[in-house]
Motif scaffolding. Structure first.
Motif, PDB file in Angstrom:
ATOM      1  N   PRO A  19       0.808  -1.225   0.000  1.00  0.00           N
ATOM      2  CA  PRO A  19       0.000   0.000   0.000  1.00  0.00           C
ATOM      3  C   PRO A  19       0.841   1.276   0.000  1.00  0.00           C
ATOM      4  O   PRO A  19       0.484   2.258  -0.644  1.00  0.00           O
ATOM      5  N   VAL A  20       1.955   1.273   0.731  1.00  0.00           N
ATOM      6  CA  VAL A  20       2.809   2.463   0.783  1.00  0.00           C
ATOM      7  C   VAL A  20       3.424   2.751  -0.581  1.00  0.00           C
ATOM      8  O   VAL A  20       3.516   3.907  -1.013  1.00  0.00           O
ATOM      9  N   GLN A  21       3.835   1.701  -1.280  1.00  0.00           N
ATOM     10  CA  GLN A  21       4.365   1.904  -2.629  1.00  0.00           C
ATOM     11  C   GLN A  21       3.298   2.523  -3.536  1.00  0.00           C
ATOM     12  O   GLN A  21       3.587   3.446  -4.309  1.00  0.00           O
ATOM     13  N   LEU A  22       2.069   2.022  -3.441  1.00  0.00           N
ATOM     14  CA  LEU A  22       0.999   2.560  -4.278  1.00  0.00           C
ATOM     15  C   LEU A  22       0.727   4.019  -3.931  1.00  0.00           C
ATOM     16  O   LEU A  22       0.553   4.865  -4.814  1.00  0.00           O
ATOM     17  N   LEU A  23       0.713   4.334  -2.639  1.00  0.00           N
ATOM     18  CA  LEU A  23       0.537   5.721  -2.214  1.00  0.00           C
ATOM     19  C   LEU A  23       1.613   6.610  -2.822  1.00  0.00           C
ATOM     20  O   LEU A  23       1.319   7.699  -3.337  1.00  0.00           O
ATOM     21  N   ASN A  24       2.842   6.157  -2.795  1.00  0.00           N
ATOM     22  CA  ASN A  24       3.926   6.988  -3.295  1.00  0.00           C
ATOM     23  C   ASN A  24       3.943   7.093  -4.818  1.00  0.00           C
ATOM     24  O   ASN A  24       4.430   8.088  -5.355  1.00  0.00           O
ATOM     25  N   VAL A  25       3.392   6.115  -5.516  1.00  0.00           N
ATOM     26  CA  VAL A  25       3.198   6.278  -6.957  1.00  0.00           C
ATOM     27  C   VAL A  25       2.160   7.372  -7.217  1.00  0.00           C
ATOM     28  O   VAL A  25       2.327   8.199  -8.133  1.00  0.00           O
ATOM     29  N   LEU A  26       1.095   7.391  -6.421  1.00  0.00           N
ATOM     30  CA  LEU A  26       0.089   8.447  -6.574  1.00  0.00           C
ATOM     31  C   LEU A  26       0.682   9.821  -6.259  1.00  0.00           C
ATOM     32  O   LEU A  26       0.357  10.813  -6.922  1.00  0.00           O
ATOM     33  N   GLU A  27       1.552   9.888  -5.259  1.00  0.00           N
ATOM     34  CA  GLU A  27       2.229  11.153  -4.959  1.00  0.00           C
ATOM     35  C   GLU A  27       3.110  11.577  -6.134  1.00  0.00           C
ATOM     36  O   GLU A  27       3.135  12.747  -6.522  1.00  0.00           O
ATOM     37  N   TRP A  28       3.840  10.630  -6.706  1.00  0.00           N
ATOM     38  CA  TRP A  28       4.691  10.934  -7.867  1.00  0.00           C
ATOM     39  C   TRP A  28       3.851  11.396  -9.055  1.00  0.00           C
ATOM     40  O   TRP A  28       4.187  12.381  -9.721  1.00  0.00           O
ATOM     41  N   ALA A  29       2.746  10.691  -9.323  1.00  0.00           N
ATOM     42  CA  ALA A  29       1.876  11.064 -10.446  1.00  0.00           C
ATOM     43  C   ALA A  29       1.291  12.460 -10.245  1.00  0.00           C
ATOM     44  O   ALA A  29       1.153  13.234 -11.200  1.00  0.00           O
TER      45      ALA A  29
END
Length: 357
Positions: A19-29
């Protein structure tokens, strides 16, 4: 779980396992929304753990709400699953101009890196492991998780060594490939040619909060017992002592904490154990959250102050006493955990509590 998009046009492919990786992809996007081109496809390489899967499903809903395609892969659903997953993704990997990944230590991700021809690679945070990845890449070392470093490579490590070496080369910038690290973690060493972009948790603050703040304290759990770094009895006693000293009432469980340990914590400390359905950064930003958040050295001592910028919440981190470490803990463990705490900004540092044996 998700529809599968067609193959038209180049666009960004992101691989996440937590979940943290997915959150940080959303932050990057969110930070790169004007440069995403044809869009973003998030590929979830789903683990088996039920709590992690639940959080990933909730995060996938948020990603779809932002207009991103989500492709859910039962990547560990049996012996044939890895071959089916990699085979099904090979075409997209070869066509992708940009690949985003959350865990460069993952053997799954390392295998996928040997297939891609992307000219842009982006590594987003997978917690404190990102600090170790950057340091190892800068020194040209083999990629080994910090809590395993110092041990002898096992048979599977030796078999996989050529793939790991090839992945490390792919993650090294060249004339044919750029590498970006999108991180909220401090970087003591930066590999030559790598672009480092700060993750400020702007997406989280835009989507959630500000939170309602309660008068008490909350505590954040850690999986240091489950990874074999910290002794279970010492950990429970440390949690009990911290909760009593600071008046904590809730314990937010890490997704990897065992049910047995959490039950013991609830019985012996009196804390209300909460199993979050989202990463803690979103839970805290959504609220209600305690005025003080107590934590041991972990990712959240770096991320929570960013997610809670502009609030009155104080993050306090308790050092790990060397006496708590197990006999099997990596020789690197104490120094790494101390570094996690020492490099954290905007946190209050607590001395290690005295835990009985």
């Amino acid at each position: 779980m998700s529809h599968r998009a067609g193959n038209a046009g180049p666009h960004t492919l992101a691989f996440v396992e937590s979940p943290v990786q997915l959150l940080n992809v959303l932050e990057w996007a969110h930070a790169r929304e004007h440069a995403l081109g044809a869009g973003l496809t998030l590929v979830v390489l789903s683990p088996i753990d039920p709590m992690t899967r639940g959080q990933l499903r909730r995060m996938a809903e948020l990603a779809r709400d932002d207009g991103h395609e989500v492709r859910w892969e039962e990547a560990r659903g049996g012996a044939a699953a890895p071959f089916q997953t990699i085979g099904g993704l090979a075409g997209r990997l070869r066509r992708a101009d940009r690949v985003v990944l959350g865990d460069p230590f993952s053997r799954y991700v390392q295998l996928l890196l040997t297939i891609t021809k992307a000219r842009e690679l982006v590594v987003v945070d997978d917690g404190t492991a990102t600090m170790e990845f950057v340091a190892q890449l800068a020194r040209g070392e083999r990629l080994v998780r910090w809590h395993r470093k110092g041990g002898r490579p096992g048979p599977r490590d030796l078999v996989f060594a050529p793939v790991s070496s090839a992945a490390r080369k792919r993650l090294t910038p060249s004339e044919r490939r750029t590498v970006e690290i999108f991180s909220s973690m401090p970087m003591e060493e930066t590999p030559d040619g790598v672009t480092v972009t700060a993750n400020t948790f702007a997406w989280t603050r835009d989507r959630f909060g500000p939170p309602r703040i309660t008068k008490g304290a909350d505590m954040v759990g850690t999986s240091l017992v489950e990874t074999g770094v910290v002794d279970g009895d010492r950990y429970v006693e440390a949690v009990r002592s911290l909760a009593k000293t600071h008046g904590a009432t809730r314990y937010f469980a890490h997704r990897r904490e065992s049910a047995e340990k959490l039950h013991r914590l609830a019985v012996e400390t009196g804390l209300e154990v909460v199993r979050p359905d989202l990463p803690l950064e979103l839970i805290a930003r959504r609220g209600p959250i305690g005025r003080t958040i107590l934590s041991f050295p972990s990712t959240v001592v770096h991320t929570l102050p960013l997610a809670l910028t502009g609030t009155e919440v104080r993050v306090a981190v308790c050092d790990i006493d060397p006496a708590w470490l197990t006999e099997n803990a990596s020789p690197r463990a104490q120094g790494f955990l101390s570094g996690v705490t020492g490099t954290a900004r905007d946190v209050h540092r607590l001395s290690a509590v005295t835990a009985v044996s």
